[in-house]
Motif scaffolding. Structure first.
Motif, short mmCIF file in Angstrom:
data_model
loop_
_atom_site.label_atom_id
_atom_site.label_comp_id
_atom_site.label_asym_id
_atom_site.label_seq_id
_atom_site.Cartn_x
_atom_site.Cartn_y
_atom_site.Cartn_z
N LYS A 224 11.58 9.33 9.77
CA LYS A 224 11.82 7.91 9.54
C LYS A 224 11.22 7.48 8.19
O LYS A 224 10.25 8.07 7.72
CB LYS A 224 11.17 7.06 10.63
CG LYS A 224 11.55 7.44 12.06
CD LYS A 224 12.93 6.96 12.42
CE LYS A 224 13.20 7.21 13.90
NZ LYS A 224 14.57 6.79 14.29
N ASP A 225 11.82 6.45 7.58
CA ASP A 225 11.18 5.81 6.42
C ASP A 225 10.02 5.00 6.98
O ASP A 225 10.22 3.98 7.64
CB ASP A 225 12.18 4.92 5.69
CG ASP A 225 11.55 4.17 4.52
OD1 ASP A 225 10.37 4.45 4.20
OD2 ASP A 225 12.22 3.31 3.93
N ILE A 226 8.81 5.46 6.70
CA ILE A 226 7.63 4.90 7.37
C ILE A 226 6.81 3.96 6.49
O ILE A 226 5.69 3.61 6.83
CB ILE A 226 6.73 6.05 7.88
CG1 ILE A 226 6.52 7.09 6.78
CG2 ILE A 226 7.32 6.69 9.12
CD1 ILE A 226 5.72 8.31 7.22
N SER A 227 7.37 3.51 5.36
CA SER A 227 6.58 2.69 4.45
C SER A 227 6.61 1.22 4.85
O SER A 227 7.55 0.49 4.55
CB SER A 227 7.10 2.85 3.01
OG SER A 227 6.34 2.06 2.12
N THR A 228 5.56 0.78 5.52
CA THR A 228 5.43 -0.65 5.82
C THR A 228 5.11 -1.42 4.54
O THR A 228 5.46 -2.60 4.42
CB THR A 228 4.33 -0.89 6.87
OG1 THR A 228 3.06 -0.46 6.34
CG2 THR A 228 4.61 -0.13 8.15
#
Length: 458
Positions: A224-228
């Motif tokens: 997943k794209d995990i950049s909050t």
């Protein structure tokens, strides 16, 4: 003292580096020996030190045979030793035949297809959230060729898979010594000599509750794209960049990373199918990627090489661009430019009260015009500054520099802070989600961690 001795020791060093517990060997050759004629090649024969471990004692055979017997939540940790032993395909066949869930260390990345349905991600301080949850909730952990350093067990090993029994198989007995006070079962052997015993293990009946859990966790957190940070600040996500470049890489490409935040971004979401991906691992030097890329390209001139660096490590090794250009090497140098030493700044945020020094533009660090640097060496230059550029990106042929413009203070996500267990990573999730994800083991969350001493491995 002689040409014969030099040839003998060069051959011996190569043998030591490529057998048993593999690793670098330092040879100091005096100046007078460097200037002598060495004559014709001489062949020397050395035995693999791990051959002495070929025959397992009956006690060790039984340890393996019964390790998963009657357990409910089995898990395999696939380490680099499993791959370096040459036994990885047989181990994977056994895993797939019996649907055994497995996780991995970073160093094992190149030995299996990451789309394997039984693979649930990499573990560790910078590991996948889901993989860390699964590891922390298992009741039996079979460790195949991983040294379980502080980047995997954290600085508090008692929090590592706390309710699981553990069996560690490793070719290096010195690595096993550190577990003697931890209650682990230990086997000193090369994995290749253990495969037939692993294949004959007594396995438990399939526990649907465990398999429903691991697949639910994988669906939530894997690839997943995990950049909050990027989502909150509406900036380019380094994870989305890696995932997009991943799509354009040829199946037989060689991918490597330097040292720093960009390495974490790369390894946290890169989905390996048949590519070769590697880094300097625990050695961790900045300025590694370009020389390593040159070595990879010289060894495999027909393969595409993708080198990832940060803006800091890029500056340490710019002279190597001329070597690439001179030899017309097919190397794409990706520079993740966030105008700072992101991993250092995040460390300073976590433990130094955000007192920055020498890590960003405002406190003594700066970055040159990377486009002008690339053009000075006569290289193809591309810039990715937004998602539109990313969607239009194609890997150039020949030697190139691709600058990825990221926001300052872009974070490594997730990351386990010192004093916390692997499954409680920053950015911290809400209590409800945390406890739901720890379905089998109860963890009391630490509200505030007091650090008495900085971990030198950080």
């Amino acid at each position: 003292n002689s040409a014969h001795e030099l040839k003998y020791n060069l051959e011996k060093a190569h043998h030591i580096a490529t057998s048993g517990r593999m690793g670098p060997v330092l040879i100091d050759v005096p100046m007078d020996i460097q200037q002598i004629e060495v004559g014709e090649y001489e062949e020397f024969h050395f035995s693999d030190p791990s051959n002495d471990l070929a025959s397992l004692p009956n006690d060790d055979i039984l340890k393996i045979k019964n390790f998963f017997k009657n357990v409910k939540r089995p898990l395999v940790l696939f380490g680099a030793g499993a791959g370096l032993s040459g036994a990885h395909n047989k181990i994977l066949d056994w895993i797939n035949k019996n649907d055994i869930p497995f996780v991995s260390s970073w160093s094992a990345f190149s030995f299996f297809d990451h789309t394997n349905k039984n693979y649930f991600g990499h573990i560790g301080v910078y590991g996948n959230r889901g993989a860390n949850f699964i590891l922390q909730n298992c009741d039996s952990l079979l460790v195949l060729g991983s040294r379980l350093d502080t980047r995997i067990r954290t600085s508090n090993p008692s929090n590592f898979a706390p309710l699981a029994k553990k069996l560690v198989i490793d070719v290096d007995n010195e690595e096993l010594r550190k577990y003697h006070n931890d209650g682990y079962s230990l086997i000193n052997s090369n994995i290749k000599y253990c495969v037939k015993h692993i294949q004959n293990m007594n396995l438990p009946k399939k526990n649907n509750e465990w398999f429903d859990y691991v697949n639910h966790i994988k669906k939530q957190y894997f690839n997943k794209d995990i950049s909050t940070f990027a989502k909150a600040n509406k900036t380019l996500s380094p994870y989305k960049v890696v995932m997009e470049i991943n799509k354009h890489i040829k199946k037989d490409s060689i991918v490597l990373g330097d040292c720093g935040a960009h390495l974490c971004w790369l390894y946290q979401v890169f989905l390996r199918k048949s590519e070769t991906i590697f880094t300097a691992a625990g050695f961790g030097p900045i300025g590694y990627a370009h020389p390593a890329a040159i070595g990879a390209s010289a060894t495999c001139p027909d393969k595409q090489v993708i080198s990832f660096s940060g803006d800091g490590s890029f500056q340490v090794q710019t002279s190597e661009l001329q070597v690439m250009k001179h030899h017309n090497m097919n190397i794409c140098n990706v520079v993740m430019n966030d105008n700072g030493y992101a991993i250092v700044k995040q460390f300073q945020d976590s433990y130094m009260g955000s007192r920055y020094f020498g890590a960003g533009i405002k406190d003594g660090y700066s970055v040159p015009n990377i486009k002008k640097v690339a053009e000075a060496y006569g290289l193809t230059y591309l810039k990715i500054k937004n998602e539109k550029d990313l969607k239009n990106f194609k890997i150039p042929k020949g030697t190139s520099v691709v600058e990825v413009v990221l926001a300052e203070n872009t974070l490594i996500e997730p990351k386990t802070d010192m004093g916390r267990p692997l499954n409680d990573q920053f950015p911290f999730m809400k209590d409800k989600e945390f406890h739901e994800n720890n379905r089998f083991v109860k963890f009391d969350r630490i509200k505030k961690v007091v650090i008495d001493k900085v971990d030198s491995h950080e």
